[in-house]
Write a protein that holds these residues in place. Structure first.
Motif, mmCIF file in Angstrom:
data_model
loop_
_atom_site.group_PDB
_atom_site.id
_atom_site.type_symbol
_atom_site.label_atom_id
_atom_site.label_comp_id
_atom_site.label_asym_id
_atom_site.label_seq_id
_atom_site.Cartn_x
_atom_site.Cartn_y
_atom_site.Cartn_z
ATOM 1 N N LYS A 1 32.114 28.904 56.670
ATOM 2 C CA LYS A 1 33.407 29.034 56.016
ATOM 3 C C LYS A 1 33.309 29.973 54.822
ATOM 4 C CE LYS A 1 33.734 24.627 56.330
ATOM 5 N NZ LYS A 1 33.969 23.208 56.348
ATOM 6 N N ILE A 2 34.297 30.858 54.730
ATOM 7 C CA ILE A 2 34.318 31.816 53.631
ATOM 8 C C ILE A 2 35.640 31.696 52.886
ATOM 9 C CG2 ILE A 2 32.772 33.435 54.813
ATOM 10 C CD1 ILE A 2 35.244 35.127 55.489
ATOM 11 N N GLN A 3 35.631 32.221 51.661
ATOM 12 C CA GLN A 3 36.855 32.269 50.856
ATOM 13 C C GLN A 3 37.238 33.720 50.654
ATOM 14 O OE1 GLN A 3 37.358 29.636 47.377
ATOM 15 N NE2 GLN A 3 37.802 31.479 46.178
ATOM 16 N N VAL A 4 38.466 34.062 51.011
ATOM 17 C CA VAL A 4 38.983 35.419 50.876
ATOM 18 C C VAL A 4 39.919 35.457 49.677
ATOM 19 C CG1 VAL A 4 40.206 37.287 52.038
ATOM 20 C CG2 VAL A 4 38.853 35.669 53.383
ATOM 21 N N ASN A 5 39.703 36.426 48.772
ATOM 22 C CA ASN A 5 40.470 36.497 47.523
ATOM 23 C C ASN A 5 41.183 37.836 47.406
ATOM 24 O OD1 ASN A 5 38.929 34.037 46.323
ATOM 25 N ND2 ASN A 5 37.295 35.499 46.786
ATOM 26 N N VAL A 6 42.432 37.797 46.928
ATOM 27 C CA VAL A 6 43.174 39.024 46.618
ATOM 28 C C VAL A 6 44.280 38.704 45.612
ATOM 29 C CG1 VAL A 6 44.693 38.719 48.620
ATOM 30 C CG2 VAL A 6 44.493 40.968 47.572
ATOM 31 N N ASN A 7 44.267 39.427 44.505
ATOM 32 C CA ASN A 7 45.323 39.316 43.486
ATOM 33 C C ASN A 7 45.651 37.872 43.097
ATOM 34 O OD1 ASN A 7 45.598 42.130 43.574
ATOM 35 N ND2 ASN A 7 47.128 42.009 45.219
ATOM 36 N N GLY A 8 44.611 37.072 42.907
ATOM 37 C CA GLY A 8 44.828 35.689 42.484
ATOM 38 C C GLY A 8 45.098 34.720 43.612
ATOM 39 N N SER A 9 45.351 35.228 44.816
ATOM 40 C CA SER A 9 45.547 34.352 45.977
ATOM 41 C C SER A 9 44.230 34.192 46.719
ATOM 42 C CB SER A 9 46.590 34.944 46.931
ATOM 43 O OG SER A 9 47.846 34.998 46.317
ATOM 44 N N LYS A 10 44.077 33.079 47.385
ATOM 45 C CA LYS A 10 42.857 32.862 48.163
ATOM 46 C C LYS A 10 43.184 32.076 49.421
ATOM 47 C CE LYS A 10 41.458 28.593 45.788
ATOM 48 N NZ LYS A 10 40.422 27.920 44.980
ATOM 49 N N VAL A 11 42.340 32.231 50.425
ATOM 50 C CA VAL A 11 42.478 31.479 51.653
ATOM 51 C C VAL A 11 41.083 31.187 52.184
ATOM 52 C CG1 VAL A 11 42.606 33.473 53.230
ATOM 53 C CG2 VAL A 11 43.735 31.350 53.848
ATOM 54 N N LEU A 12 40.908 29.991 52.745
ATOM 55 C CA LEU A 12 39.635 29.612 53.353
ATOM 56 C C LEU A 12 39.721 29.851 54.853
ATOM 57 C CD1 LEU A 12 39.089 26.252 51.451
ATOM 58 C CD2 LEU A 12 37.984 28.425 50.966
ATOM 59 N N ALA A 13 38.640 30.331 55.445
ATOM 60 C CA ALA A 13 38.665 30.659 56.869
ATOM 61 C C ALA A 13 37.293 30.476 57.489
ATOM 62 C CB ALA A 13 39.144 32.099 57.071
ATOM 63 N N VAL A 14 37.286 30.244 58.799
ATOM 64 C CA VAL A 14 36.049 30.180 59.578
ATOM 65 C C VAL A 14 35.689 31.599 60.004
ATOM 66 C CG1 VAL A 14 34.980 29.313 61.696
ATOM 67 C CG2 VAL A 14 36.533 27.848 60.396
ATOM 68 N N LEU A 15 34.437 31.985 59.816
ATOM 69 C CA LEU A 15 34.013 33.359 60.068
ATOM 70 C C LEU A 15 33.612 33.581 61.519
ATOM 71 C CD1 LEU A 15 33.295 36.192 58.992
ATOM 72 C CD2 LEU A 15 30.995 35.299 58.491
ATOM 73 N N ASN A 16 34.173 34.619 62.125
ATOM 74 C CA ASN A 16 33.732 35.124 63.420
ATOM 75 C C ASN A 16 33.100 36.494 63.211
ATOM 76 O OD1 ASN A 16 35.940 33.913 66.069
ATOM 77 N ND2 ASN A 16 34.978 32.808 64.395
ATOM 78 N N VAL A 17 31.967 36.749 63.859
ATOM 79 C CA VAL A 17 31.261 38.021 63.711
ATOM 80 C C VAL A 17 31.578 38.913 64.906
ATOM 81 C CG1 VAL A 17 29.001 39.109 63.453
ATOM 82 C CG2 VAL A 17 29.434 36.884 62.416
ATOM 83 N N VAL A 18 31.924 40.180 64.614
ATOM 84 C CA VAL A 18 32.454 41.108 65.608
ATOM 85 C C VAL A 18 31.509 42.287 65.806
ATOM 86 C CG1 VAL A 18 34.385 42.671 66.092
ATOM 87 C CG2 VAL A 18 34.818 40.445 65.042
ATOM 88 N N ASP A 19 31.361 42.741 67.046
ATOM 89 C CA ASP A 19 30.576 43.941 67.350
ATOM 90 C C ASP A 19 31.454 45.115 67.772
ATOM 91 O OD1 ASP A 19 27.829 42.996 66.967
ATOM 92 O OD2 ASP A 19 28.257 41.659 68.643
ATOM 93 N N ASP A 20 32.744 44.893 67.914
ATOM 94 C CA ASP A 20 33.663 45.923 68.401
ATOM 95 C C ASP A 20 34.462 46.499 67.236
ATOM 96 O OD1 ASP A 20 35.523 47.477 69.706
ATOM 97 O OD2 ASP A 20 36.092 45.940 71.168
ATOM 98 N N THR A 21 34.296 47.790 66.974
ATOM 99 C CA THR A 21 35.018 48.423 65.857
ATOM 100 C C THR A 21 36.520 48.537 66.127
ATOM 101 O OG1 THR A 21 34.471 50.592 66.781
ATOM 102 C CG2 THR A 21 33.029 49.745 65.026
#
Length: 511
Positions: A40-60
């Motif tokens: 689980k990671i926390q994503v932050n932007v301009n004072g807002s945040k969201v928690l999410a489950v991380l998926n790892v991608v190989d396709d650009t």
């Protein structure tokens, strides 16, 4: 762009009640921070945040090494524009998981534990795997009556709560397990036509082939905003809407999203789910329908009486007037099983069609009558007659049409799916048993509730005489694969028992 920021990208994937983030395997930040897939990671932007489950991608094509992707739900929660610079951190471990582990070990949880768990679920600190662990723990080891109260209270506090500023706000709910039991769609227009307030918010199907919201969606819009909901209820004295958009006990919807694929519907979760939603919707008076039958959720009368005590215990402590009706659950109610077929049955009853299912009509009138007797101006025992008059006079149909228009009418087409298989009797006799669970399973394999016109249409009910080769029911499906699965299940076990009349199990329930 600095080394610790990434560009936000919206990934058009509906992950349904789970926030999912996507990082490319070659992302420098991914490598530097030692993130792992499904962490689980926390994503932050301009004072807002969201928690999410991380998926790892190989396709650009999905995300570039300098981007962070968010699923539709997570992107909407973050409330940022695509291309914004975001930072990513490890999410703090959820401390309430300790309580879940204790419950797995059979320990008893207190109010603080349940509040902590529900708060973390609503804050997206739980993955679906962790929610499944909580559901299995509370289902496997059961909840005592105090724990049910704690869970109900915690779920109630997880979201908004409506206040209609009226002394009497009525509602009804069936615990489920009986296919075709669409009584709410008849009770609401009857009670609203009487003048009582009955704002009916329903869940979608969990393990059944249709829920009230799925069926009403055949006729009208059910995804209403809280403002729309209030306006419609004030105008029409009722509604038949999906509860998910109103943020009423939202943790319940999140848990249902996990219960559905697992087929879990435990007693403790059921009591908490029903009462938290009804209290959040502002109900003051509630009827609970507990069907009893050999293939219902509740198989024996003593189990029904024990469940009634649990509902009454929790309701009493949360200040809601609750009455339980124990009803006949030996077979499906009505003829149709699946959203379109059930909507057809409802409209036939409202239109006083002579071909309307008599059992659906009778049960709905008894439930509506009991609710009408909550009205202090109605004497006990008069409710059924009042409900019947409202239905037979056409006032219930007029009210349903008004609700459909207010919520947003949809074009109605009662033609079922094109693929059809008739299931016939293999012997002569009387229908002595119909397996609720098997019929629901056949309808679900046929595609219901996702395919609205799929399902099962019953031609024979308990007590009906049949000859060898008579059609018992028809299976309808939209897609060949669904059709094949449903046919195979029906061929293995068609869900019907044929014998002589003396073998038929009489109902312990009389209205």
């Amino acid at each position: 762009m600095s080394n610790d920021t990434l560009q936000l990208r919206r990934i058009a994937i509906d992950t349904y009640h789970e926030n999912v983030a996507y990082l490319h395997r070659e992302c420098g930040l991914y490598r530097a921070e030692g993130f792992q897939a499904l962490s689980k990671i926390q994503v932050n932007v301009n004072g807002s945040k969201v928690l999410a489950v991380l998926n790892v991608v190989d396709d650009t094509a999905i995300v570039q090494p300098n981007e962070l992707g968010l699923s539709e739900q997570a992107f909407a929660q973050l409330n940022a524009t695509e291309g914004s610079l975001v930072t990513v951190d490890h999410a703090e471990p959820s401390t309430s998981m300790d309580a879940v582990r204790r419950k797995i070990n059979g320990e008893r949880l207190d109010q603080e534990d349940f509040t902590s768990i529900t708060n973390d679920i609503v804050a997206a600190r739980y993955s679906k795997m962790e929610m499944a662990a909580f559901l299995v723990a509370t289902g496997q080891n059961n909840l005592d009556r105090d724990e049910m109260l704690y869970l109900t209270r915690a779920m109630l506090q997880s979201g908004d709560r409506m206040d209609w500023h009226e002394a009497l706000v009525a509602d009804k709910h069936c615990i489920g397990g009986i296919p075709g039991n669409r009584t709410s769609m008849l009770v609401v227009p009857i009670v609203a036509a009487h003048g009582m307030l009955i704002p009916k918010t329903s869940s979608r199907a969990i393990t059944s082939p249709a829920g009230t919201a799925d069926t009403m969606e055949m006729l009208a819009e059910v995804n209403l905003t809280p403002a729309q909901l209030h306006n419609i209820v004030r105008q029409e004295r009722g509604c038949l809407a999906w509860g998910g958009t109103a943020k009423l006990a939202p943790v319940d919807d999140m848990l249902i999203s996990v219960e559905r694929p697992l087929g879990i519907d435990s007693q403790g979760q059921m009591v908490a789910s029903i009462l938290s939603k009804k209290l959040a919707a502002g109900s003051t008076h509630l009827i609970i329908d507990i069907p009893v039958g050999p293939t219902a959720k509740v198989r024996q009368m003593r189990q029904a009486l024990a469940l009634r005590k649990l509902f009454e215990f929790v309701a009493d402590r949360l200040n809601i007037h609750l009455e339980v009706m124990i009803t006949d659950g030996r077979q499906p109610v009505g003829r149709g099983i699946g959203p379109m077929l059930e909507a057809r049955d409802v409209m036939q009853v409202l239109q006083n069609d002579p071909d309307a299912p008599a059992d659906l009509r009778q049960k709905s009138l008894h439930l509506a009558g009991r609710i009408i007797e909550f009205d202090p101006d109605v004497r006990g025992g008069q409710g059924y007659a009042i409900a019947r008059d409202i239905l037979e006079s056409g006032r219930a149909l007029a009210k349903m049409n008004a609700l459909i228009q207010a919520q947003g009418a949809r074009s109605i087409d009662f033609h079922p799916s094109a693929l059809c298989q008739e299931i016939t009797a293999d012997s002569e006799g009387v229908v002595i048993a119909i397996d609720n669970f098997q019929m629901a399973k056949i309808a679900r394999l046929a595609g219901a509730p996702m395919m609205k016109k799929a399902g099962v249409d019953l031609l024979k009910k308990l007590g009906n005489s049949v000859k060898k080769g008579d059609v018992l029911y028809r299976i309808y499906a939209e897609f060949p694969a669904d059709f094949k699965f449903a046919q195979q299940l029906a061929a293995h076990n068609n869900g019907y028992g044929i014998g002589n009349e003396e073998q038929m199990l009489t109902s312990p329930i009389t209205f």
